[in-house]
Design a protein around this motif. Structure first.
Motif, PDB file in Angstrom:
ATOM      1  N   UNK A  28       0.803  -1.237  -0.077  1.00 23.44           N
ATOM      2  CA  UNK A  28      -0.164   0.074  -0.140  1.00 23.44           C
ATOM      3  C   UNK A  28       0.769   1.245   0.050  1.00 23.44           C
ATOM      4  N   UNK A  29       0.138   2.311  -0.419  1.00 24.70           N
ATOM      5  CA  UNK A  29       1.145   3.541  -0.469  1.00 24.70           C
ATOM      6  C   UNK A  29       1.411   3.755   1.056  1.00 24.70           C
ATOM      7  N   UNK A  30       0.678   3.627   1.960  1.00 26.06           N
ATOM      8  CA  UNK A  30       1.181   3.979   3.534  1.00 26.06           C
ATOM      9  C   UNK A  30       2.298   3.096   3.877  1.00 26.06           C
ATOM     10  N   UNK A  31       2.546   1.837   3.233  1.00 23.65           N
ATOM     11  CA  UNK A  31       3.671   1.136   3.686  1.00 23.65           C
ATOM     12  C   UNK A  31       4.680   1.793   2.826  1.00 23.65           C
ATOM     13  N   UNK A  32       4.587   2.240   1.654  1.00 25.85           N
ATOM     14  CA  UNK A  32       5.702   2.717   0.840  1.00 25.85           C
ATOM     15  C   UNK A  32       6.050   4.254   1.651  1.00 25.85           C
ATOM     16  N   UNK A  33       5.184   4.886   1.772  1.00 25.59           N
ATOM     17  CA  UNK A  33       5.553   6.118   2.562  1.00 25.59           C
ATOM     18  C   UNK A  33       5.984   6.076   3.969  1.00 25.59           C
ATOM     19  N   UNK A  34       5.620   4.935   4.873  1.00 23.34           N
ATOM     20  CA  UNK A  34       6.444   4.886   6.038  1.00 23.34           C
ATOM     21  C   UNK A  34       7.744   4.384   5.906  1.00 23.34           C
ATOM     22  N   UNK A  35       8.139   3.441   5.050  1.00 23.14           N
ATOM     23  CA  UNK A  35       9.561   3.165   4.743  1.00 23.14           C
ATOM     24  C   UNK A  35      10.327   4.381   4.247  1.00 23.14           C
ATOM     25  N   UNK A  36       9.913   5.364   3.424  1.00 19.76           N
ATOM     26  CA  UNK A  36      10.741   6.383   3.081  1.00 19.76           C
ATOM     27  C   UNK A  36      10.658   7.654   4.108  1.00 19.76           C
ATOM     28  N   UNK A  37       9.864   7.499   5.282  1.00 17.26           N
ATOM     29  CA  UNK A  37       9.797   8.602   6.048  1.00 17.26           C
ATOM     30  C   UNK A  37      10.912   8.935   6.580  1.00 17.26           C
ATOM     31  N   UNK A  38      10.892  10.296   7.299  1.00 18.67           N
ATOM     32  CA  UNK A  38      11.864  10.799   8.049  1.00 18.67           C
ATOM     33  C   UNK A  38      12.135   9.893   9.159  1.00 18.67           C
ATOM     34  N   UNK A  39      10.751   9.676   9.909  1.00 14.12           N
ATOM     35  CA  UNK A  39      10.932   8.953  11.259  1.00 14.12           C
ATOM     36  C   UNK A  39      11.610   7.557  10.778  1.00 14.12           C
ATOM     37  N   UNK A  40      11.463   6.947   9.731  1.00 12.46           N
ATOM     38  CA  UNK A  40      12.078   5.505   9.655  1.00 12.46           C
ATOM     39  C   UNK A  40      13.662   5.900   9.410  1.00 12.46           C
ATOM     40  N   UNK A  41      14.152   6.812   8.734  1.00 15.43           N
ATOM     41  CA  UNK A  41      15.577   7.253   8.593  1.00 15.43           C
ATOM     42  C   UNK A  41      16.068   7.505  10.133  1.00 15.43           C
ATOM     43  N   UNK A  42      15.260   8.150  10.887  1.00 10.93           N
ATOM     44  CA  UNK A  42      15.775   8.760  12.054  1.00 10.93           C
ATOM     45  C   UNK A  42      15.886   7.437  13.208  1.00 10.93           C
ATOM     46  N   UNK A  43      15.325   6.339  12.845  1.00 12.87           N
ATOM     47  CA  UNK A  43      15.278   5.147  13.733  1.00 12.87           C
ATOM     48  C   UNK A  43      16.485   4.390  13.734  1.00 12.87           C
ATOM     49  N   UNK A  44      17.405   4.404  12.634  1.00 10.76           N
ATOM     50  CA  UNK A  44      18.596   3.854  12.628  1.00 10.76           C
ATOM     51  C   UNK A  44      19.600   4.289  13.524  1.00 10.76           C
ATOM     52  N   UNK A  45      20.085   3.295  14.470  1.00 15.01           N
ATOM     53  CA  UNK A  45      20.735   3.963  15.826  1.00 15.01           C
ATOM     54  C   UNK A  45      22.223   3.931  15.563  1.00 15.01           C
ATOM     55  N   UNK A  46      23.035   4.575  16.212  1.00 17.49           N
ATOM     56  CA  UNK A  46      24.464   4.395  16.239  1.00 17.49           C
ATOM     57  C   UNK A  46      24.750   2.936  16.933  1.00 17.49           C
ATOM     58  N   UNK A  47      25.784   2.408  16.598  1.00 18.92           N
ATOM     59  CA  UNK A  47      26.171   1.034  17.598  1.00 18.92           C
ATOM     60  C   UNK A  47      26.516   1.510  18.639  1.00 18.92           C
TER      61      UNK A  47
END
Length: 289
Positions: free
Chosen positions: A119-138
Protein backbone atom coordinates in the motif's frame (compact mmCIF):
# COMPACT_ATOMS: atom_id res chain seq x y z
CA UNK A 1 42.43 -6.45 19.07
CA UNK A 2 39.37 -8.44 18.03
CA UNK A 3 39.51 -12.04 19.22
CA UNK A 4 39.98 -14.00 16.02
CA UNK A 5 42.38 -16.54 14.54
CA UNK A 6 42.30 -14.69 11.22
CA UNK A 7 45.74 -13.50 10.12
CA UNK A 8 46.39 -9.79 9.77
CA UNK A 9 47.06 -8.46 6.26
CA UNK A 10 50.30 -6.85 5.21
CA UNK A 11 49.69 -3.18 6.08
CA UNK A 12 49.17 -0.76 3.20
CA UNK A 13 51.82 1.43 4.78
CA UNK A 14 53.88 0.73 7.91
CA UNK A 15 51.58 1.66 10.84
CA UNK A 16 52.66 4.76 12.75
CA UNK A 17 52.28 5.25 16.51
CA UNK A 18 48.65 6.31 16.90
CA UNK A 19 49.63 9.73 18.25
CA UNK A 20 51.33 10.47 14.91
CA UNK A 21 48.04 10.44 12.99
CA UNK A 22 46.26 13.78 12.66
CA UNK A 23 42.99 12.92 10.93
CA UNK A 24 40.57 10.02 11.42
CA UNK A 25 37.93 9.44 8.75
CA UNK A 26 34.88 7.27 9.30
CA UNK A 27 32.42 5.47 7.11
CA UNK A 28 28.94 6.22 8.49
CA UNK A 29 26.27 3.68 7.53
CA UNK A 30 27.44 0.25 8.62
CA UNK A 31 30.32 1.56 10.75
CA UNK A 32 28.78 4.20 13.00
CA UNK A 33 25.12 3.48 12.17
CA UNK A 34 23.39 0.08 12.35
CA UNK A 35 20.82 -0.22 9.58
CA UNK A 36 20.64 -3.81 8.33
CA UNK A 37 18.50 -5.16 11.17
CA UNK A 38 16.24 -2.13 11.01
CA UNK A 39 15.68 -2.57 7.29
CA UNK A 40 14.74 -6.21 7.87
CA UNK A 41 12.36 -5.21 10.64
CA UNK A 42 10.72 -2.61 8.42
CA UNK A 43 10.05 -5.22 5.72
CA UNK A 44 8.58 -7.80 8.11
CA UNK A 45 4.95 -6.93 7.18
CA UNK A 46 5.77 -7.49 3.51
CA UNK A 47 7.80 -10.67 3.99
CA UNK A 48 5.18 -12.35 6.19
CA UNK A 49 2.84 -12.29 3.19
CA UNK A 50 5.17 -14.65 1.39
CA UNK A 51 4.63 -18.41 1.63
CA UNK A 52 6.83 -20.23 4.18
CA UNK A 53 8.66 -21.88 1.27
CA UNK A 54 10.01 -18.53 0.04
CA UNK A 55 13.82 -18.26 0.18
CA UNK A 56 13.34 -14.91 1.93
CA UNK A 57 11.66 -16.71 4.85
CA UNK A 58 14.30 -19.40 5.22
CA UNK A 59 14.89 -19.42 8.99
CA UNK A 60 18.07 -21.53 8.88
CA UNK A 61 20.73 -19.61 10.86
CA UNK A 62 24.03 -18.91 9.15
CA UNK A 63 25.89 -19.99 12.28
CA UNK A 64 23.83 -21.93 14.85
CA UNK A 65 26.54 -21.44 17.48
CA UNK A 66 26.27 -17.64 17.30
CA UNK A 67 23.48 -15.91 19.20
CA UNK A 68 21.30 -13.53 17.20
CA UNK A 69 22.85 -14.69 13.94
CA UNK A 70 21.18 -13.78 10.67
CA UNK A 71 19.25 -16.43 8.78
CA UNK A 72 19.64 -17.59 5.21
CA UNK A 73 16.45 -15.69 4.42
CA UNK A 74 17.79 -12.48 5.96
CA UNK A 75 20.89 -12.60 3.77
CA UNK A 76 18.92 -13.37 0.61
CA UNK A 77 16.63 -10.43 1.29
CA UNK A 78 19.43 -7.96 2.04
CA UNK A 79 21.11 -8.94 -1.23
CA UNK A 80 17.85 -8.22 -3.04
CA UNK A 81 17.58 -4.88 -1.24
CA UNK A 82 21.14 -3.88 -2.21
CA UNK A 83 20.61 -4.90 -5.83
CA UNK A 84 17.50 -2.73 -6.06
CA UNK A 85 19.19 0.26 -4.41
CA UNK A 86 22.21 0.07 -6.72
CA UNK A 87 20.02 -0.35 -9.81
CA UNK A 88 17.79 2.60 -8.92
CA UNK A 89 20.71 4.95 -8.27
CA UNK A 90 22.35 4.08 -11.59
CA UNK A 91 19.11 4.30 -13.57
CA UNK A 92 18.35 7.74 -12.16
CA UNK A 93 21.87 9.12 -12.21
CA UNK A 94 20.91 12.03 -14.49
CA UNK A 95 17.96 12.96 -12.25
CA UNK A 96 18.85 11.56 -8.80
CA UNK A 97 16.11 11.05 -6.26
CA UNK A 98 16.40 12.22 -2.68
CA UNK A 99 17.21 9.33 -0.33
CA UNK A 100 13.69 9.09 1.10
CA UNK A 101 12.32 8.73 -2.44
CA UNK A 102 14.97 6.10 -3.19
CA UNK A 103 13.73 4.12 -0.18
CA UNK A 104 10.13 4.35 -1.39
CA UNK A 105 11.12 3.14 -4.87
CA UNK A 106 13.07 0.25 -3.36
CA UNK A 107 9.96 -0.84 -1.46
CA UNK A 108 7.80 -0.62 -4.59
CA UNK A 109 10.24 -2.67 -6.67
CA UNK A 110 10.80 -5.31 -4.02
CA UNK A 111 7.04 -5.75 -3.57
CA UNK A 112 6.72 -6.21 -7.32
CA UNK A 113 9.71 -8.56 -7.52
CA UNK A 114 8.44 -10.88 -4.79
CA UNK A 115 4.85 -10.49 -6.07
CA UNK A 116 3.32 -9.22 -2.84
CA UNK A 117 0.62 -6.58 -2.55
CA UNK A 118 1.51 -3.41 -0.67
CA UNK A 119 0.00 0.00 0.00
CA UNK A 120 1.01 3.63 -0.36
CA UNK A 121 0.93 3.87 3.43
CA UNK A 122 3.61 1.17 3.73
CA UNK A 123 5.67 2.76 0.97
CA UNK A 124 5.51 6.20 2.59
CA UNK A 125 6.34 4.77 6.03
CA UNK A 126 9.53 3.13 4.77
CA UNK A 127 10.65 6.36 3.10
CA UNK A 128 9.69 8.56 6.02
CA UNK A 129 12.01 10.76 8.04
CA UNK A 130 10.90 8.79 11.11
CA UNK A 131 12.20 5.55 9.59
CA UNK A 132 15.57 7.06 8.68
CA UNK A 133 15.78 8.61 12.16
CA UNK A 134 15.19 5.19 13.76
CA UNK A 135 18.54 3.81 12.55
CA UNK A 136 20.75 3.99 15.66
CA UNK A 137 24.45 4.24 16.30
CA UNK A 138 26.17 1.04 17.37
CA UNK A 139 26.50 0.72 21.13
CA UNK A 140 29.29 2.86 22.56
CA UNK A 141 29.90 4.77 19.33
CA UNK A 142 29.27 8.28 20.65
CA UNK A 143 31.44 7.77 23.74
CA UNK A 144 34.23 6.38 21.55
CA UNK A 145 34.03 9.33 19.17
CA UNK A 146 34.25 11.74 22.08
CA UNK A 147 37.38 9.99 23.33
CA UNK A 148 38.94 10.23 19.87
CA UNK A 149 37.83 13.85 19.53
CA UNK A 150 39.44 14.73 22.85
CA UNK A 151 42.80 13.33 21.75
CA UNK A 152 43.09 16.17 19.24
CA UNK A 153 42.38 14.23 16.04
CA UNK A 154 40.46 15.94 13.26
CA UNK A 155 37.36 13.79 12.62
CA UNK A 156 35.85 13.44 9.14
CA UNK A 157 32.69 11.55 8.20
CA UNK A 158 32.20 9.93 4.78
CA UNK A 159 28.48 9.31 4.31
CA UNK A 160 27.39 7.29 1.30
CA UNK A 161 23.89 8.77 1.38
CA UNK A 162 22.74 12.29 0.59
CA UNK A 163 22.74 15.40 2.74
CA UNK A 164 19.00 15.11 3.41
CA UNK A 165 19.28 11.69 5.10
CA UNK A 166 22.61 12.41 6.76
CA UNK A 167 21.18 15.53 8.39
CA UNK A 168 18.33 13.42 9.80
CA UNK A 169 20.81 10.89 11.17
CA UNK A 170 23.02 13.62 12.67
CA UNK A 171 20.02 15.07 14.51
CA UNK A 172 18.44 11.79 15.64
CA UNK A 173 21.49 9.89 16.87
CA UNK A 174 23.66 12.48 18.57
CA UNK A 175 26.34 12.40 15.88
CA UNK A 176 25.66 16.10 15.48
CA UNK A 177 27.10 16.65 18.95
CA UNK A 178 30.53 15.51 17.77
CA UNK A 179 33.02 18.12 16.51
CA UNK A 180 33.47 17.09 12.88
CA UNK A 181 36.11 18.83 10.80
CA UNK A 182 34.07 17.82 7.73
CA UNK A 183 30.99 15.76 6.92
CA UNK A 184 31.01 14.50 3.35
CA UNK A 185 27.79 13.15 1.84
CA UNK A 186 27.03 11.40 -1.43
CA UNK A 187 26.26 14.82 -2.96
CA UNK A 188 29.95 15.72 -2.58
CA UNK A 189 31.21 12.75 -4.59
CA UNK A 190 29.35 13.50 -7.83
CA UNK A 191 26.04 12.18 -9.15
CA UNK A 192 26.79 11.21 -12.75
CA UNK A 193 26.63 7.55 -13.68
CA UNK A 194 30.44 7.42 -13.78
CA UNK A 195 30.64 9.02 -10.33
CA UNK A 196 28.21 6.45 -8.93
CA UNK A 197 30.09 3.55 -10.50
CA UNK A 198 33.32 4.91 -9.00
CA UNK A 199 31.74 6.07 -5.73
CA UNK A 200 34.32 4.43 -3.46
CA UNK A 201 37.18 5.97 -5.41
CA UNK A 202 35.49 9.37 -5.49
CA UNK A 203 35.04 9.53 -1.72
CA UNK A 204 38.74 8.88 -1.12
CA UNK A 205 39.66 11.50 -3.70
CA UNK A 206 37.51 14.00 -1.80
CA UNK A 207 39.00 12.90 1.52
CA UNK A 208 42.59 13.26 0.31
CA UNK A 209 41.87 16.70 -1.16
CA UNK A 210 40.39 17.84 2.14
CA UNK A 211 43.28 16.39 4.14
CA UNK A 212 45.84 18.10 1.92
CA UNK A 213 44.03 21.41 2.27
CA UNK A 214 44.07 20.96 6.05
CA UNK A 215 47.80 20.39 6.21
CA UNK A 216 47.48 16.63 6.75
CA UNK A 217 49.80 14.32 4.84
CA UNK A 218 48.46 11.07 3.40
CA UNK A 219 50.61 9.17 5.92
CA UNK A 220 48.89 11.05 8.77
CA UNK A 221 45.40 9.94 7.72
CA UNK A 222 43.71 6.88 9.23
CA UNK A 223 40.39 5.55 7.88
CA UNK A 224 38.05 3.64 10.22
CA UNK A 225 35.39 1.38 8.74
CA UNK A 226 33.74 -2.02 8.64
CA UNK A 227 33.25 -2.65 4.92
CA UNK A 228 36.17 -4.38 3.25
CA UNK A 229 35.00 -3.81 -0.32
CA UNK A 230 33.73 -0.23 0.00
CA UNK A 231 36.37 1.09 2.40
CA UNK A 232 39.45 -1.01 3.09
CA UNK A 233 40.16 -2.06 -0.48
CA UNK A 234 39.92 1.49 -1.89
CA UNK A 235 41.93 2.76 1.10
CA UNK A 236 44.69 0.34 0.15
CA UNK A 237 44.41 1.38 -3.50
CA UNK A 238 45.20 5.01 -2.61
CA UNK A 239 47.78 4.22 0.09
CA UNK A 240 45.72 5.21 3.14
CA UNK A 241 46.16 3.32 6.42
CA UNK A 242 42.98 1.91 7.93
CA UNK A 243 41.34 0.32 10.96
CA UNK A 244 38.98 -2.61 10.38
CA UNK A 245 36.04 -2.72 12.79
CA UNK A 246 34.64 -6.26 12.80
CA UNK A 247 31.40 -4.97 14.34
CA UNK A 248 28.34 -7.04 13.53
CA UNK A 249 30.04 -8.71 10.56
CA UNK A 250 29.91 -12.21 12.14
CA UNK A 251 26.15 -11.80 12.65
CA UNK A 252 25.79 -11.39 8.89
CA UNK A 253 28.17 -14.20 7.93
CA UNK A 254 31.10 -12.00 6.87
CA UNK A 255 33.92 -14.19 8.23
CA UNK A 256 34.53 -15.90 4.89
CA UNK A 257 34.67 -12.61 3.02
CA UNK A 258 37.04 -11.18 5.62
CA UNK A 259 39.42 -14.13 5.37
CA UNK A 260 39.33 -14.11 1.56
CA UNK A 261 40.14 -10.37 1.44
CA UNK A 262 43.22 -10.96 3.59
CA UNK A 263 44.37 -14.08 1.75
CA UNK A 264 44.08 -12.37 -1.65
CA UNK A 265 45.87 -9.24 -0.48
CA UNK A 266 42.88 -7.01 -1.23
CA UNK A 267 43.12 -5.08 2.03
CA UNK A 268 45.94 -3.63 4.09
CA UNK A 269 44.45 -2.44 7.38
CA UNK A 270 46.89 -2.02 10.24
CA UNK A 271 44.45 -2.57 13.13
CA UNK A 272 41.51 -4.92 13.57
CA UNK A 273 39.13 -4.21 16.46
CA UNK A 274 35.82 -5.61 17.62
CA UNK A 275 34.21 -2.18 17.56
CA UNK A 276 34.90 1.53 17.85
CA UNK A 277 34.99 1.32 21.65
CA UNK A 278 37.89 -1.11 21.47
CA UNK A 279 39.81 1.10 19.06
CA UNK A 280 39.20 4.20 21.21
CA UNK A 281 40.51 2.27 24.20
CA UNK A 282 43.69 1.37 22.32
CA UNK A 283 44.18 5.01 21.37
CA UNK A 284 43.56 6.17 24.93
CA UNK A 285 46.07 3.73 26.40
CA UNK A 286 48.72 4.57 23.81
CA UNK A 287 48.30 8.30 24.36
CA UNK A 288 48.84 7.83 28.11
CA UNK A 289 51.90 5.59 27.75
Amino acid sequence: MADTDMPMPTPTTPPLPLQRYKLLSFDVYGTLIEYKQHILSSFTPLLTRLPPSSPYRNSTPLNPSLAHCATQGDISFLKLFQQQEDRIKLELADHPLRFDEVLKEIWRRIAKTIDVDTSEHEIDAFGSEANIASWPTFSGTLDALRILQNTGYKLVALSNVDRFATDITWASTGLGSIEWAKVFTADDFGTTREDLELADQRKFEALLEFAGGSGVERSELLHVAQSLGHDHKPAKDVGVSSVFLVGDGPVWGKEGESRMAVEKGLVGYGWRCKDLREFAGIVEREMKS
